[in-house]
Motif scaffolding. Structure first.
Motif, PDB file in Angstrom:
ATOM      1  N   ARG A  59       9.114  50.181  72.006  1.00 13.64           N
ATOM      2  CA  ARG A  59       9.920  51.065  71.149  1.00 13.64           C
ATOM      3  C   ARG A  59       9.606  52.528  71.428  1.00 13.64           C
ATOM      4  N   TRP A  63      12.532  55.301  72.907  1.00 13.59           N
ATOM      5  CA  TRP A  63      12.884  56.565  72.270  1.00 13.59           C
ATOM      6  C   TRP A  63      12.096  57.745  72.844  1.00 13.59           C
ATOM      7  N   GLU A 144      22.225  53.948  76.196  1.00 13.29           N
ATOM      8  CA  GLU A 144      22.190  53.072  75.026  1.00 13.29           C
ATOM      9  C   GLU A 144      21.815  53.859  73.765  1.00 13.29           C
ATOM     10  N   ILE A 145      20.752  54.658  73.829  1.00 19.06           N
ATOM     11  CA  ILE A 145      20.353  55.363  72.608  1.00 19.06           C
ATOM     12  C   ILE A 145      21.328  56.487  72.266  1.00 19.06           C
ATOM     13  N   THR A 147      24.602  56.278  72.629  1.00 14.80           N
ATOM     14  CA  THR A 147      25.684  55.591  71.910  1.00 14.80           C
ATOM     15  C   THR A 147      25.262  55.241  70.488  1.00 14.80           C
ATOM     16  N   ARG A 148      24.031  54.782  70.344  1.00 13.69           N
ATOM     17  CA  ARG A 148      23.536  54.424  69.011  1.00 13.69           C
ATOM     18  C   ARG A 148      23.452  55.639  68.103  1.00 13.69           C
ATOM     19  N   ILE A 149      23.014  56.760  68.643  1.00 17.03           N
ATOM     20  CA  ILE A 149      22.910  57.986  67.836  1.00 17.03           C
ATOM     21  C   ILE A 149      24.287  58.441  67.370  1.00 17.03           C
ATOM     22  N   ASP A 151      26.919  56.505  66.976  1.00 14.39           N
ATOM     23  CA  ASP A 151      27.504  55.507  66.064  1.00 14.39           C
ATOM     24  C   ASP A 151      26.778  55.422  64.724  1.00 14.39           C
ATOM     25  N   ASP A 152      25.452  55.614  64.758  1.00 17.31           N
ATOM     26  CA  ASP A 152      24.676  55.399  63.529  1.00 17.31           C
ATOM     27  C   ASP A 152      23.496  56.388  63.469  1.00 17.31           C
ATOM     28  N   CYS A 156      19.361  55.643  63.157  1.00 17.81           N
ATOM     29  CA  CYS A 156      18.468  56.073  64.242  1.00 17.81           C
ATOM     30  C   CYS A 156      17.332  56.942  63.715  1.00 17.81           C
ATOM     31  N   GLU A 159      14.898  54.629  62.236  1.00 16.88           N
ATOM     32  CA  GLU A 159      14.178  53.868  63.259  1.00 16.88           C
ATOM     33  C   GLU A 159      13.100  54.725  63.918  1.00 16.88           C
TER      34      GLU A 159
END
Length: 359
Positions: A59, A63, A144-145, A147-149, A151-152, A156, A159
């Motif tokens: 993890r 990040w 990937e991160i 896109t996640r940031i 979207d959400d 994030c 997390e």
């Protein structure tokens, strides 16, 4: 290139020094994910990699842009408070404004100093396009991160805070923090005392490469980019660090205090000008030959001239260049001056070059 802090007109109360467990943890995580930057911490990094749970390390690495080259602003003190717990610092990560989180994350992931303002629709769209376009070229993980940031962002932030909480409560980091906390506290007391005596200009003492100027009174830090800020308008938090060496970090986000995180060490990076001067001095075949001879034993100008089949004047000119760069030392013995290599300076040239780039 340089970062300039104008201190003229700023009051002492606008400068605060404090030890930050979160900022030190971020420096620790940076060392774990960028070990090539931290030659002096190899043993500690190795022990951390052995002790930390593999799932947590995964993890941390996923990040890693957040504590990478750019280092996210939310990992540093968010205000001038001098007594903030680790839990409060982590809550600050969770509560970090969404627009600022998006801007900060974009800079960290793309590793750029480009100015984004997510609060405005047109720049927010540019930010989104840059994130998606650039990260596809960088790596699958960064894409990937990113896109996640997008979207959400709330999820994030939570997390990231959870990773920091897990890492900060691991026995390895807790041992390190317990060992260095008294030293950081002593440094804070010293800097606060200097601040009261000399005023804001004393912040120049945090970097060996800093220079001070008047009209207006300002401190200029040697960096690889240009930035300008007024302490009177923004205020400053100085954050001493053990793990951050050799990095010297200046973070400036509008509406928040300027952060100066500086490493505690015996000898800091030398200036870019001196590095360039030394490299230029060695970029000459005659000077390299002189170095070859005086490294083996100190020699006088007349000896070198005979050895290299040239004039004493030519030898003197080249020795002067080497002396000015701090690569050669002259030692008088009666009427004769013999020259020897400054072996420490030559031996450290590559390391100094790396440290100065990383500063």
């Amino acid at each position: 290139m340089a970062v300039t802090l104008v201190v003229e007109g700023a009051e002492a109360r606008q400068f605060v020094y404090r030890a930050s467990q979160l900022a030190e943890l971020a420096a620790y995580l940076h060392a774990l994910t960028h070990p090539e930057h931290h030659r002096g911490s190899r043993d500690l990094i190795s022990s951390a990699l052995i002790e930390l749970p593999p799932s947590l390390l995964s993890r941390i690495r996923l990040w890693s842009p957040m504590w990478g080259v750019q280092r996210a602003r939310f990992l540093f003190p968010l205000d001038l408070s001098s007594d903030v717990s680790f839990d409060q610092e982590l809550q600050g990560v969770v509560d970090y404004p969404p627009d600022l989180f998006l801007e900060t994350s974009a800079k960290c992931i793309i590793e750029t100093l480009r100015d984004y303002s997510a609060q405005f629709p047109e720049t927010r769209e540019r930010l989104r396009n840059d994130l998606l376009t650039h990260t596809k070229r960088l790596s699958r993980e960064r894409s990937e991160i990113a896109t996640r940031i997008l979207d959400d962002p709330d999820g994030c932030r939570k997390e990231i805070a959870d990773i920091l909480a897990d890492a900060g409560t691991q026995p390895h980091f807790r041992r390190q923090w317990s060992a260095i906390k008294p030293r950081l506290a002593g440094e804070v007391m010293l800097r606060q005392r200097e601040l009261q005596i000399r005023g804001g200009i004393s912040i120049a003492d945090t970097s060996d490469t800093a220079r001070t100027y008047n009209d207006p009174t300002r401190v200029v830090f040697d960096k690889l980019y240009h930035a300008f800020a007024s302490v009177k308008e923004e205020s400053v938090v100085g954050v001493p660090s053990i793990w951050s060496a050799p990095h010297f970090v200046v973070k400036h986000v509008s509406g928040m205090p300027i952060v100066v995180q500086y490493p505690l060490h015996q000898a800091g990076p030398i200036s870019f000008d001196l590095i360039a001067h030394r490299l230029e001095a060695l970029n000459d075949p005659m000077r390299v030959k002189i170095c070859y001879h005086i490294l083996r034993e100190p020699r006088a100008t007349i000896d070198l001239a005979a050895q290299l089949n040239t004039s004493e004047a030519q030898i003197s000119r080249n020795l002067r260049k080497l002396r000015e760069a701090g690569l050669v030392i002259g030692e008088r013995d009666g009427r004769v001056v013999r020259y020897r290599m400054n072996t420490d300076a030559v031996r450290r040239l590559g390391a100094d070059f790396m440290d100065t780039l990383l500063h």
